[in-house]
Design a protein around this motif. Structure first.
Motif, PDB file in Angstrom:
ATOM      1  N   SER B 236       0.833  -1.200   0.000  1.00 54.96           N
ATOM      2  CA  SER B 236       0.000   0.000   0.000  1.00 54.96           C
ATOM      3  C   SER B 236       0.865   1.246   0.000  1.00 54.96           C
ATOM      4  O   SER B 236       2.008   1.227   0.459  1.00 54.96           O
ATOM      5  N   GLY B 237       0.298   2.283  -0.558  1.00 54.96           N
ATOM      6  CA  GLY B 237       1.010   3.545  -0.638  1.00 54.96           C
ATOM      7  C   GLY B 237       0.614   4.298  -1.881  1.00 54.96           C
ATOM      8  O   GLY B 237      -0.327   3.916  -2.567  1.00 54.96           O
ATOM      9  N   GLU B 238       1.359   5.356  -2.159  1.00 50.09           N
ATOM     10  CA  GLU B 238       1.048   6.199  -3.301  1.00 50.09           C
ATOM     11  C   GLU B 238       1.947   5.801  -4.474  1.00 50.09           C
ATOM     12  O   GLU B 238       3.166   5.698  -4.325  1.00 50.09           O
ATOM     13  N   TYR B 239       1.320   5.588  -5.620  1.00 50.04           N
ATOM     14  CA  TYR B 239       2.050   5.110  -6.802  1.00 50.04           C
ATOM     15  C   TYR B 239       1.992   6.125  -7.926  1.00 50.04           C
ATOM     16  O   TYR B 239       1.028   6.875  -8.058  1.00 50.04           O
ATOM     17  N   THR B 240       3.031   6.082  -8.753  1.00 49.72           N
ATOM     18  CA  THR B 240       2.944   6.756 -10.038  1.00 49.72           C
ATOM     19  C   THR B 240       3.465   5.782 -11.084  1.00 49.72           C
ATOM     20  O   THR B 240       4.136   4.798 -10.744  1.00 49.72           O
ATOM     21  N   LEU B 421       5.989   5.401  -4.484  1.00 49.84           N
ATOM     22  CA  LEU B 421       6.823   6.588  -4.290  1.00 49.84           C
ATOM     23  C   LEU B 421       7.551   6.538  -2.950  1.00 49.84           C
ATOM     24  O   LEU B 421       6.958   6.213  -1.927  1.00 49.84           O
TER      25      LEU B 421
END
Lengths: 337, 623
Positions: B236-240, B421
C-alpha cells in the motif's frame, strides 16, 4: 592619494613550478605579460582560472598561481564553457595553440565564440606543431615543408581572425609576442569584455618555425608591415604614416596616403554591429610578409551565455517556485493502493 | 438477436491481459498505449509496458518499416515484465498485422481496422492476398472493425475536414479497448482536454471517436463478452507510473538535493537518451543547468569543467556517444573529479539499432578508455529502479571523487511500471564537503594545499573548488605526483598512482550480493540491469513447477560485490542471461575462475520469460 598598492604583485601570480618551454620560446614573453597584467586587473588569484588543452601553449596554467586545468587536446573551450556556466562568478582564461584551437578543437572554439560564453581565449599562433616536433599546422602556409609534408603541405591555412569573425565572435583582437605592452593592452581589453573574447597572439617557435613572423614583428619590419588598429582613427601605418587602408570594391586595400588623401582612409570602428569591415581587415594580409593589422578588430556587446542561462533559471524559479522533489515525483499523476 | 435492447454481455474476470497496439508511426499508437496504461494504473492494476518504434520519425506510410507498437500488460498480481506474447493485438493496418502477428499467442484476439486493408496497403505490407479472407488468421479470434469509416462518421458532425477526420482513429481504438476491459471513460476525456487544450476541434473529434469506439463495443454484435481485471495486491502507498528515463531524470534531481549541489548536465541529443535532456531542461526551477553541447565530446568536457567548479555534473548519452566521450572520461579519471555518465545502451556496433536495447556496452564501460582507467559502474534493473541507481551513482561519484558510469538501456528507458513513491525525507544524505583549508606544510612550516593528498579511508582526494582562498592549484591529465599533484614522470610515482587509482575504485563500499529465489538451490541465474524482470518471472515459473532455482542480480558491476565469488561458488551451475555476447560472463570468469555459462540474445528485443525459463531448464538438465 598616491600609492594605493595593488592587491597583488606580478610575482604573486607565479607558481613554484619550473617553466619548461624551450629557451627563447615566445611563450615566455606572453607569460610575463600575463603576470604583469594581473595585478592591474585588481582581481583575486582564487577567482581566476586558466584552462588549457594540449600543446606547448597548454602548459601555461601550471605557471600561473591561480586555479587551473590542463585538459585534453582541443577541448579547453568546452571544459571552460562548463565551468563558466557552473560558476559565472569566475574569471576564466583559455590558452591554446593553433593546433589545439584551430585543428582538433576547432569545433569547440567556434561554438564557444558563437554562444558568447564569458571566457578569454588566447590563441598562441606559431603556425607549426611544436610539442609533436614540427608538423604543419592548420595555420601553416601552403607548401610548408615539414616532417609530415616533405614535398610541401597541401592544406590551405585558416586565418584565425577570419574564423573567429565568421563564428560570430563579439571580441576579436590580435597581438604579437615581441610587444609586451600591446599584448597587455589586448589581454586587458579581452578581460574587460563580457562574453567570449579571442586574442590571436603571433608567437615565435624558435625550434620548429623560427622567425615565422619576423617579416612583420621584427623591429625593422614593423613600420612597413604592422598596422596598428586604433579605435576612431584612420587606419594608417609606415614610419611617417605614409600608408593607409581604404575600402575599394568591397575589399580592404593598402594605399599611399599621398595618392588618396587622409580623408579617403578607412576609419577604424571596432564597435560596428556588422562584422563585414572587420572581416575585410582580417583579409588584408595573406601572410607575415605584407602589411598586417594588429589590435582590436571587433568589440561589440552581445548577451553573455551564462547570464542568459542564469536568467532562465531565475525565471523558472519565479514562475514555478523552488523545486519541490516530492511534488515532482507526483507530477505525472498518482494513485493510492 | 433481433431485439434492440442493450445487450447484456457477460463480464468475465481475467487475471491479466497483454495488449499490443500497432499501427503506422504517425497513427498515435504510443499515445494510445500510454493512456490505456494510465487508466489501468489508476484502477490499481499492476502493469508493465514495452514501447517499440522505428528509428525513422515518419517511415513511409503503410510499410513494415513504419510500424510503431506499444505493448502493455495489466494484471491483478505483481508482475515484472511486459509479458512475452500479447493476448490481444490491435492492428491499424496490414503492415501492423504482418509485423506483429508472429508475436501474438495462438488463440489470441486480433482487432483489425478493416478499412485499411485495401489493395494499396496490402501491397505495401507485402501481402499477396488479404489475410482477413485467406485463412491466415485461423487459430486467432479475429474482430474486423471498420475503424476509419466509423471514426469519419462520428467526427463529421463536428465539422472536421475529411482529411483530418481519420487522425482520431487511435481514440476509436482506445475507446473500443476501454470498453472491452471495462476501463472508465472520464479519465480519457480529461486527458483529451488537457493534451489538446486550445484545439477545440481536435478535442471534439477525439472525444467523439473515443465514444464511437466505446459504443461500438457495446452495441456491435461482435464481441462475446467483456472483461474485468481486478486491482493487484501491491504494497500500500502512493504510486505513479514511470518509465526509466523519467525516473533517471528525477533521480538526478533528487541527488542534487541530497548532495546540496547545483546540477549541470552537458549533453548532445541521441536516441534513446534524449528524453533525459528534455526532462532535465524543464526542471530549471530545481537549479538544474542543462547545456546542449556541439558534440558528445564537448558534452562530457563541459561536465568535467562544471565538476571542477563544484557542480554535480552529468553527461547523458548512448553507446556511440560514450565512444566519443572516452578521452574526457579518462581525463576525469585522472583528475579524480565526481562526474556521472549515463549510457542508455542501444544496439550496435556503430549506429546499429538506435531504438532497440542491448547490454553490450559493459566492456566499454569497464575498459573503454586507454590505459588503466578504472571507473565504477552501476546498472538499474527496472524503470523505477533508475531513480535509485541515479542516486547511488552520484553517491559513489561524490564520496570517491570519480566518474561513474550508469548503464541503463533502451528497454527500461522507455518501458514503464508502477512505482511506490519513496518518502523523500528518508532518502540518504550523499553530500560531501568541499575542501577549504591547507592540508600540508612546506619546509618553512607554512600551510600548503596538496590536491592529491588522499583521505586514508576512501582514498578520495580533496575537492577544492575555484573561489576558495589560498587553495589555488593546477590539475591536469599529465601524471601527477602523489600528494602535491605536480607533474611527475617519475617511474615509481606512476606505478603508485596507477595502483592508487585502482585501489580506490576496488575498495568502493558496495552492498553484498543477495540471493533471491531458493538460496539452497544448486542452480543459479546471474543477471545485471534490465534482464531482472524476465529472470525474476522465470524463477517464479520454475519454482511453480517444482524446481529449485536461485537468482543473483547485480546493480554494481565495478566493483563487484565483495561476496560475489563466494556466493556464486556455492552453486553447481550458474548461467548468465545477458543482451550481449557474454560480457559479464567474461568478467566473472576472469575474476573468480568460475564456470559461469553464457545465455545470450542480441536481436534487439528483451529476453522473454519463456526464453530464460527454457535456458534454465536446459542448463539444469545438462548438469
Amino acid at each position: 592619494m598616491t600609492d594605493i598598492s595593488p592587491r597583488t604583485e606580478p610575482g604573486d601570480w607565479a607558481t613554484d613550478q619550473e617553466v619548461r618551454w624551450c629557451p627563447g620560446c615566445g611563450d615566455y614573453s606572453i607569460l610575463t605579460a600575463m603576470r604583469m597584467l594581473m595585478p592591474e586587473l585588481e582581481v583575486d588569484r582564487e577567482n581566476t582560472v586558466f584552462i588549457s588543452g594540449i600543446g606547448c601553449a597548454a602548459r601555461f596554467p601550471y605557471y600561473m598561481n591561480t586555479y587551473g586545468m590542463h585538459g585534453i587536446h582541443g577541448r579547453a573551450p568546452a571544459i571552460a564553457t562548463g565551468l563558466a556556466m557552473a560558476r559565472p562568478d569566475l574569471d576564466i582564461w583559455v590558452i591554446g595553440g593553433d593546433g589545439d584551437m584551430m585543428s582538433i578543437g576547432g569545433n569547440h572554439l567556434i561554438h564557444a565564440l558563437r554562444r558568447n560564453v564569458n571566457i578569454n581565449i588566447l590563441l598562441f599562433n606559431n603556425m607549426i606543431y611544436g610539442l609533436t616536433k614540427g608538423q604543419f599546422s592548420p595555420t601553416s602556409e601552403v607548401g610548408k615543408v615539414t616532417k609530415s609534408s616533405p614535398m610541401g603541405s597541401l592544406d590551405a591555412p585558416f586565418n584565425p581572425v577570419s574564423v573567429a569573425l565568421g563564428a560570430e565572435a563579439a571580441f576579436v583582437a590580435r597581438t604579437h609576442d615581441m610587444d609586451r605592452h600591446h599584448m597587455m593592452d589586448m589581454f586587458r581589453r579581452a578581460h574587460a569584455h563580457k562574453g567570449a573574447s579571442i586574442v590571436e597572439v603571433f608567437q615565435n617557435c624558435n625550434v620548429f618555425n623560427d622567425g615565422a613572423w619576423e617579416g612583420i614583428t621584427k623591429k625593422q619590419n614593423r613600420d612597413a608591415n604592422l598596422i596598428s588598429l586604433e579605435q576612431g582613427q584612420p587606419i594608417r601605418f609606415g614610419a611617417d604614416g605614409e600608408f593607409g587602408v581604404v575600402v575599394d570594391n568591397g575589399a580592404a586595400k593598402v594605399v599611399s596616403v599621398a595618392d588618396v588623401g587622409v580623408e579617403a582612409l578607412l576609419i577604424h570602428d571596432e564597435g560596428k554591429a556588422d562584422p563585414s569591415t572587420a572581416f575585410m581587415l582580417s583579409r588584408l594580409s595573406r601572410g607575415p610578409f605584407e602589411p598586417t593589422p594588429i589590435g582590436v578588430f571587433r568589440a561589440v556587446e552581445r548577451i553573455e551565455y551564462a547570464t542568459s542561462s542564469t536568467s532562465q533559471l531565475a525565471m523558472a524559479h519565479d514562475d514555478q517556485g523552488s523545486g519541490d522533489l516530492a511534488a515532482l515525483l507526483r507530477s505525472r499523476g498518482t494513485w493510492q493502493v | 438477436m433481433t431485439d434492440t435492447a442493450p445487450r447484456e454481455l457477460p463480464l468475465q474476470e481475467l487475471d491479466e491481459v497483454i495488449i499490443r497496439f500497432a499501427g503506422d508511426s504517425g497513427d498515435g499508437m504510443q499515445l494510445t498505449g500510454d493512456q490505456f496504461t494510465s487508466i489501468s494504473a489508476a484502477l490499481g492494476n499492476d502493469l508493465a509496458t514495452l514501447p517499440e518504434f522505428p528509428a525513422e520519425i515518419r517511415a513511409p506510410q503503410g510499410t513494415l518499416a513504419g510500424v510503431s507498437a506499444f505493448q502493455v500488460r495489466i494484471s491483478d498480481f505483481a508482475i515484472t515484465t511486459p509479458g512475452d506474447a500479447p493476448t490481444v493485438l490491435v492492428a491499424m493496418n496490414p503492415a501492423a498485422l504482418k509485423a506483429q502477428l508472429h508475436n501474438v499467442i495462438q488463440g489470441g484476439a486480433i482487432i483489425v481496422n478493416t478499412d485499411a486493408f485495401n489493395e494499396r496497403n496490402l501491397e505495401k505490407a507485402g501481402y499477396e492476398d488479404n489475410p482477413l479472407d485467406d485463412g491466415s488468421l485461423d487459430g486467432y479470434r479475429t474482430y474486423p472493425v471498420p475503424m476509419s469509416q466509423i471514426t469519419r462518421d462520428a467526427v463529421a458532425e463536428h465539422g472536421v475536414k475529411p482529411r483530418d477526420a481519420e487522425r482520431s482513429k487511435n481514440f476509436f481504438a482506445l475507446g473500443l479497448i476501454s470498453w472491452m476491459y471495462t476501463r472508465p471513460v472520464e479519465p480519457t476525456m480529461e486527458f483529451i482536454n488537457t493534451k489538446f487544450r486550445g484545439k477545440e476541434l481536435v478535442i471534439k473529434a477525439n472525444e467523439a471517436a473515443f465514444h464511437a469506439g466505446y459504443n461500438f463495443g457495446e452495441t456491435a454484435e461482435l464481441f462475446e463478452s467483456h472483461y474485468e481485471i481486478k486491482p493487484a495486491s501491491l504494497p500500500s502507498g502512493e504510486y505513479t507510473n514511470v518509465n526509466g528515463n523519467t525516473a533517471l531524470s528525477w533521480g538526478c534531481v533528487a541527488a542534487g538535493q541530497l548532495a546540496r549541489l547545483p546540477i549541470f548536465l552537458g549533453s548532445y541529443p541521441i536516441t534513446p537518451a534524449s528524453d533525459i535532456l528534455h526532462d532535465l531542461s524543464a526542471l530549471k526551477n530545481f537549479g538544474v543547468r542543462t547545456f546542449q553541447a556541439e558534440d558528445e565530446i564537448a558534452a562530457a568536457a563541459s561536465a568535467v569543467g562544471a565538476a571542477f567548479g563544484g557542480a554535480l555534473a552529468f553527461t547523458t548519452t548512448s553507446g556511440p556517444g560514450v565512444a566519443l566521450k572516452g578521452e574526457s572520461l579518462g581525463l576525469a579519471v585522472s583528475l579524480e573529479l565526481p562526474l556521472i555518465v549515463i549510457d542508455i545502451q542501444r544496439g550496435g556496433p556503430s549506429t546499429g539499432l538506435p531504438t532497440k536495447p542491448e547490454q553490450a556496452d559493459l566492456m566499454m564501460a569497464m575498459y573503454g578508455r586507454h590505459s588503466e582507467s578504472p571507473m565504477p559502474i552501476v546498472a538499474p534493473r527496472s524503470p523505477a529502479d533508475c531513480f535509485n541507481a541515479a542516486i547511488e551513482a552520484c553517491r559513489i561519484a561524490l564520496r570517491y571523487r570519480t566518474p561513474v558510469m550508469l548503464l541503463s538501456d533502451g528497454y527500461i528507458a522507455t518501458s514503464s511500471e508502477p512505482w511506490l513513491l519513496p518518502d523523500v525525507d528518508s532518502l540518504p544524505d550523499i553530500g560531501v564537503d568541499f575542501h577549504t583549508g591547507f592540508n600540508g606544510t612546506n619546509e618553512d612550516g607554512e600551510g600548503i594545499f596538496l590536491p592529491y593528498l588522499r583521505d586514508p579511508e576512501t582514498l578520495a582526494r580533496p575537492w577544492a573548488i575555484p573561489g576558495t582562498p589560498d587553495l589555488m592549484h593546477r590539475i591536469g591529465g599529465i601524471e601527477k605526483e602523489d600528494g602535491s599533484g605536480n607533474i611527475s614522470y617519475d617511474p615509481e610515482n606512476h606505478q603508485k598512482m596507477v595502483d592508487l587509482r585502482a585501489a580506490k575504485i576496488a575498495a568502493i563500499d558496495v552492498p553484498d550480493a543477495e540471493i533471491s529465489g531458493d538460496a539452497d538451490a544448486t542452480f543459479c541465474m546471474l543477471g545485471w540491469g534490465s534482464t531482472w524482470g524476465a529472470i525474476d518471472a522465470a524463477v517464479e515459473r520454475l519454482q511453480k513447477n517444482g524446481k529449485k532455482v536461485a537468482h543473483v542480480h547485480l546493480t554494481h558491476l565495478n566493483p563487484l560485490p565483495k561476496n560475489l565469488g563466494d556466493v556464486l561458488s556455492t552453486f553447481d551451475r550458474v548461467i548468465c542471461p545477458e543482451m550481449n555476447d557474454g560480457q559479464l560472463v567474461k568478467l566473472v570468469r576472469a575474476k573468480y575462475l568460475l564456470d559461469v555459462r553464457p545465455v545470450n540474445k542480441m536481436n534487439g528485443v528483451p529476453f522473454t520469460t519463456a526464453e530464460i525459463e527454457s535456458a534454465a531448464l536446459q542448463a539444469m538438465e545438462a548438469s
